[in-house]
Write a protein that holds these residues in place. Structure first.
Motif, PDB file in Angstrom:
ATOM      1  N   PHE A 490      13.849  63.991 -33.566  1.00  0.00           N
ATOM      2  CA  PHE A 490      13.465  62.616 -33.282  1.00  0.00           C
ATOM      3  C   PHE A 490      13.884  62.241 -31.865  1.00  0.00           C
ATOM      4  O   PHE A 490      14.626  62.971 -31.200  1.00  0.00           O
ATOM      5  CB  PHE A 490      14.116  61.654 -34.289  1.00  0.00           C
ATOM      6  CG  PHE A 490      15.609  61.836 -34.412  1.00  0.00           C
ATOM      7  CD1 PHE A 490      16.484  61.135 -33.592  1.00  0.00           C
ATOM      8  CD2 PHE A 490      16.134  62.726 -35.334  1.00  0.00           C
ATOM      9  CE1 PHE A 490      17.855  61.321 -33.699  1.00  0.00           C
ATOM     10  CE2 PHE A 490      17.503  62.918 -35.456  1.00  0.00           C
ATOM     11  CZ  PHE A 490      18.364  62.209 -34.627  1.00  0.00           C
ATOM     12  N   THR A 491      13.411  61.096 -31.429  1.00  0.00           N
ATOM     13  CA  THR A 491      13.780  60.528 -30.133  1.00  0.00           C
ATOM     14  C   THR A 491      14.338  59.132 -30.360  1.00  0.00           C
ATOM     15  O   THR A 491      13.756  58.337 -31.110  1.00  0.00           O
ATOM     16  CB  THR A 491      12.566  60.446 -29.193  1.00  0.00           C
ATOM     17  OG1 THR A 491      12.073  61.765 -28.952  1.00  0.00           O
ATOM     18  CG2 THR A 491      12.941  59.799 -27.871  1.00  0.00           C
ATOM     19  N   LEU A 492      15.475  58.845 -29.749  1.00  0.00           N
ATOM     20  CA  LEU A 492      16.028  57.500 -29.767  1.00  0.00           C
ATOM     21  C   LEU A 492      15.592  56.782 -28.492  1.00  0.00           C
ATOM     22  O   LEU A 492      15.848  57.258 -27.387  1.00  0.00           O
ATOM     23  CB  LEU A 492      17.550  57.521 -29.859  1.00  0.00           C
ATOM     24  CG  LEU A 492      18.172  58.109 -31.130  1.00  0.00           C
ATOM     25  CD1 LEU A 492      19.685  57.945 -31.092  1.00  0.00           C
ATOM     26  CD2 LEU A 492      17.597  57.467 -32.385  1.00  0.00           C
ATOM     27  N   GLU A 493      14.922  55.654 -28.665  1.00  0.00           N
ATOM     28  CA  GLU A 493      14.495  54.832 -27.532  1.00  0.00           C
ATOM     29  C   GLU A 493      15.415  53.619 -27.426  1.00  0.00           C
ATOM     30  O   GLU A 493      15.703  52.954 -28.419  1.00  0.00           O
ATOM     31  CB  GLU A 493      13.047  54.384 -27.715  1.00  0.00           C
ATOM     32  CG  GLU A 493      12.060  55.541 -27.731  1.00  0.00           C
ATOM     33  CD  GLU A 493      10.624  55.094 -27.940  1.00  0.00           C
ATOM     34  OE1 GLU A 493       9.717  55.936 -27.816  1.00  0.00           O
ATOM     35  OE2 GLU A 493      10.405  53.898 -28.251  1.00  0.00           O
ATOM     36  N   PHE A 494      15.865  53.352 -26.224  1.00  0.00           N
ATOM     37  CA  PHE A 494      16.806  52.265 -25.979  1.00  0.00           C
ATOM     38  C   PHE A 494      16.106  51.163 -25.171  1.00  0.00           C
ATOM     39  O   PHE A 494      15.495  51.446 -24.135  1.00  0.00           O
ATOM     40  CB  PHE A 494      18.028  52.776 -25.215  1.00  0.00           C
ATOM     41  CG  PHE A 494      18.869  53.749 -25.995  1.00  0.00           C
ATOM     42  CD1 PHE A 494      20.054  53.340 -26.589  1.00  0.00           C
ATOM     43  CD2 PHE A 494      18.474  55.068 -26.150  1.00  0.00           C
ATOM     44  CE1 PHE A 494      20.829  54.226 -27.310  1.00  0.00           C
ATOM     45  CE2 PHE A 494      19.243  55.971 -26.876  1.00  0.00           C
ATOM     46  CZ  PHE A 494      20.425  55.547 -27.458  1.00  0.00           C
ATOM     47  N   TYR A 495      16.209  49.926 -25.672  1.00  0.00           N
ATOM     48  CA  TYR A 495      15.550  48.784 -25.049  1.00  0.00           C
ATOM     49  C   TYR A 495      16.593  47.733 -24.670  1.00  0.00           C
ATOM     50  O   TYR A 495      17.507  47.443 -25.448  1.00  0.00           O
ATOM     51  CB  TYR A 495      14.526  48.160 -25.997  1.00  0.00           C
ATOM     52  CG  TYR A 495      13.341  49.052 -26.284  1.00  0.00           C
ATOM     53  CD1 TYR A 495      12.121  48.849 -25.655  1.00  0.00           C
ATOM     54  CD2 TYR A 495      13.445  50.108 -27.191  1.00  0.00           C
ATOM     55  CE1 TYR A 495      11.033  49.670 -25.922  1.00  0.00           C
ATOM     56  CE2 TYR A 495      12.368  50.944 -27.459  1.00  0.00           C
ATOM     57  CZ  TYR A 495      11.162  50.720 -26.817  1.00  0.00           C
ATOM     58  OH  TYR A 495      10.094  51.537 -27.083  1.00  0.00           O
ATOM     59  N   ALA A 496      16.440  47.171 -23.490  1.00  0.00           N
ATOM     60  CA  ALA A 496      17.337  46.099 -23.050  1.00  0.00           C
ATOM     61  C   ALA A 496      17.139  44.880 -23.944  1.00  0.00           C
ATOM     62  O   ALA A 496      16.123  44.745 -24.625  1.00  0.00           O
ATOM     63  CB  ALA A 496      17.066  45.754 -21.594  1.00  0.00           C
TER      64      ALA A 496
END
Length: 696
Positions: A490-496
């Motif tokens: 999986f990929t973890l996406e980080f959002y402000a």
């Protein structure tokens, strides 16, 4: 996997304690894969002296493989067949909390037992019990599902189901009987689902009830839960003795107990650790090892443990650590996905020590004598091992040399820049490189080889505590049909917090039981979205248990610290259908459809509603595929019930369905002029009511 199914006997003892006995669990390798040539499997079992009644024989799926079973039979001495409760009818088949449910059949007995709906008796209050009839009141937190009458621990047939139409939550445990080695952390995955529009502003919290008072500081994460999804229960077993611990997971809503789920924790110890190697494909156990060639040693460790019933525990599920007492002679490096690489580096003696979580150790003496054998010298910046941070931007050098020509040199795809040279008739190899930014954590083995030797140098990359934070957690399945390997990558996406995308990190939890650890997280506060691989049959999820950023919560990361227990819980993405239809009336001359009719679509565990438009049409979006009952109610009409509607495909239009005008007093409900007969004035009045042109 090694096993797929298990045949289980269930009996009750004289103290009315229920016991499950695993009777048959064949290895897959011993079972035919040809459905026309089924492998017969038999087993014997001696009931203990306090066994009072055999109440069930069942087939339990313990792996994710496919299986076929036929002709299950049981013969026994000294047993007399008893009566089995049989349910023939229930009324009604659905209802809100507070509904009085009547169950009819035979063989219920005159002594009150209990009623189970959907696998739980919580919320079910028995108001009357006889041999042929049981009446109960269905209350919170009862769930939808198959109805069982249980008489003296014997279950009835599961042919009929009751659907709860009130909003409610369901709590289940994916594996309610977990066995671990003392010192391991035990994990219980709790699945939480919301039915019929259930919502909670403050969320559902969880506690653990331990009758023995031995469990210290259990952890539920994340809590409280405000959306459907999951919770992870972690129990540290370091201070627990061997034994079986009955526990109770309690869901708390609004400060009050909502429902409970029993679980069992079994703690055992390791009885032995064996070292072995393979010779001609056969496993050979060894107590010492002499080595005369530089390179990798194919030596393995096998911990041995048994559960309380005497069944062996799978070796792969038992973690251990392996260390070398002399790394100059024998080096040991942990693999990212389990196990160890063992390397004979130089002449000398070393003791390998294997340790399991319960503290058991076993040693192996290894003697390395490379005199007269070719060797390869391999270094990183002049050392056999090199440790640098993942923020390192310096140029480093891998060098290898030998008295004979090198045939190969290898490394990993972790470089930003690199330059390699071969010199002295390929007897010397040099590579200068810089690392990708941020560099991936781990230990990477650089190697060079000749025809008779392999030299290694180890590069360890650690997280830069001055620059980065770290994250750890897990991906877990809360769907019995979703195997864990479907969500390992999986990929973890980080959002402000503004909602803007910041960065992403790819990860995998292969062989780690769903757990992951990632570094190089810039300090800050982020919303986190877990996006499984494109091949996974699931939808992305926001932390915690959210389907969109609107339901997510920001997570704070601080340089030099790890933010842990960031868990994601997945179910298979449901195939949904847009369901539609039209409601008409048999009123004379009325063809435009019934407006304002209430359409209720009920399935196992879910209810959907719609109201018909002016022309009688209705539509409900995204109904999960399944079999449903459709009920239509309209003013001055008899209730219309459509049973066993198979909802499947992207869209399903069930067409026009006609409602019958309800019978009433002389002249009917629409006898507007009280003439005791339906005349033209009454028909006009009825048409105006149906069309919404005038009130009733």
């Amino acid at each position: 996997e090694d096993k797929t199914i298990e045949v289980v006997l269930t009996y009750v003892d004289t103290g009315n304690n229920v016991h499950d006995v695993g009777l048959v669990s064949p290895d897959n390798a011993t079972v035919s894969s040809d459905p026309e040539n089924i492998t017969p499997v038999t087993a014997d079992y001696q009931f203990p002296a306090d066994a009072r009644k055999l109440i069930k024989i069942g087939i339990k799926k313990i792996g994710y493989g496919e299986f076929r079973v036929d002709n299950v039979s049981l013969t026994a001495d000294g047993l007399s067949p008893g009566s089995i409760p049989h349910v023939t009818g229930i009324s009604p088949a659905s209802g809100d909390y507070g509904t009085s449910l009547t169950i009819t059949g035979a063989g219920f007995g005159t002594t009150e037992g209990f009623i189970s709906i959907g696998g739980s008796s919580e919320g079910i209050t028995i108001t009357q019990w006889s041999d042929t009839t049981v009446t109960v009141t269905v209350g919170e937190p009862a769930r939808s599902g198959r109805v069982y009458v249980v008489a003296d621990y014997v279950e009835s047939n599961p042919d009929l189901s009751f659907t709860v139409t009130s909003p409610h939550a369901t709590v289940d445990v994916m594996d309610d009987d977990v066995t671990v080695i003392k010192g391991q952390t035990a994990y219980f995955v709790v699945a939480l689902d919301f039915k019929n529009g259930f919502t909670t502003e403050d969320g559902i919290d969880f506690t653990l009830m331990d009758p023995g008072g031995t469990i210290q500081n259990p952890v539920f994460t994340p809590v409280p839960i405000k959306n459907p999804g999951g919770v992870l229960l972690k129990i540290d077993t370091a201070n627990l003795g061997s034994g079986k611990y009955p526990l109770l997971i309690q869901a708390i809503k609004g400060g009050n107990l909502y429902c409970s789920v029993p679980i069992f924790l079994e703690v055992v110890t390791v009885s032995d650790i064996k070292f072995y190697e393979y010779t001609d494909g056969n496993k050979d156990y060894i107590t010492s090892k002499n080595v005369t060639t530089q390179g990798t040693l194919d030596i393995y460790c096998e911990p041995e443990a048994y559960d309380l019933a005497g069944n062996p525990i799978d070796t792969w599920s038992i973690p251990l650590t392996l260390e070398s007492g002399n790394t100059s002679a024998v080096a040991v490096y942990a693999c990212d996905y389990g196990g160890y690489n063992i390397y004979a580096a130089a002449s000398g003696s070393a003791t390998l020590t294997a340790t399991t979580p319960d503290g058991l150790t076993k040693t192996l003496a290894v003697t390395v004598d490379l005199s007269g054998s070719p060797t390869v010298s391999a270094t990183l910046d002049g050392q056999s091992t090199l440790s640098i941070s993942n923020a390192d931007t310096a140029t480093h050098t891998f060098s290898a040399s030998s008295e004979t020509a090198l045939t190969e040199a290898g490394d990993w795809d972790i470089f930003d820049t690199e330059h390699s040279t071969w010199e002295d008739d390929n007897k010397r190899f040099t590579k200068q490189f810089t690392l990708k930014q941020p560099a991936p954590l781990g230990t990477y083995l650089f190697y060079a080889k000749t025809s008779g030797a392999v030299g290694y140098a180890a590069l360890t990359i650690y997280n830069d505590s001055n620059t980065y934070s770290a994250i750890s957690g897990g991906t877990w399945s809360v769907d019995p049909s979703l195997p864990p390997w479907d969500i390992e990558w999986f990929t973890l996406e980080f959002y402000a917090e503004s909602g803007a995308f910041s960065f992403s990190r790819s990860a995998g939890s292969c062989h780690s039981g769903g757990r992951f650890s990632l570094a190089a997280i810039p300090p800050g506060s982020y919303y986190i979205k877990c996006v499984p691989s494109e091949y996974a049959p699931v939808k992305p999820q926001w932390y915690p248990n959210a389907t969109s950023m609107a339901g997510a919560e920001p997570v704070t990361f601080t340089a030099g610290q790890e933010t842990g227990d960031i868990c994601f819980f997945f179910k298979k993405a449901e195939k949904t259908t847009t369901l539609s239809g039209r409601v008409t009336s048999d009123a004379p001359g009325y063809t435009v459809g019934v407006s304002g009719a209430e359409v209720t679509v009920s399935g196992e565990g879910a209810t959907y509603t719609a109201t018909t438009a002016q022309d009688g049409t209705w539509q409900i979006l995204e109904i999960p595929e399944g079999v449903y009952t459709i009920t239509v109610r309209a003013l001055n009409h008899e209730e219309l019930v459509l049973s066993n509607i198979n909802v499947t495909g992207a869209t399903l239009d069930i067409g026009s369905r006609e409602m019958m005008v309800a019978a009433g007093p002389p002249g009917g409900l629409w006898d507007s002029n009280r003439s005791s007969s339906l005349d033209l004035a009454d028909i006009i009045y009825g048409l105006q009511v149906l069309s919404g042109l005038r009130p009733e």
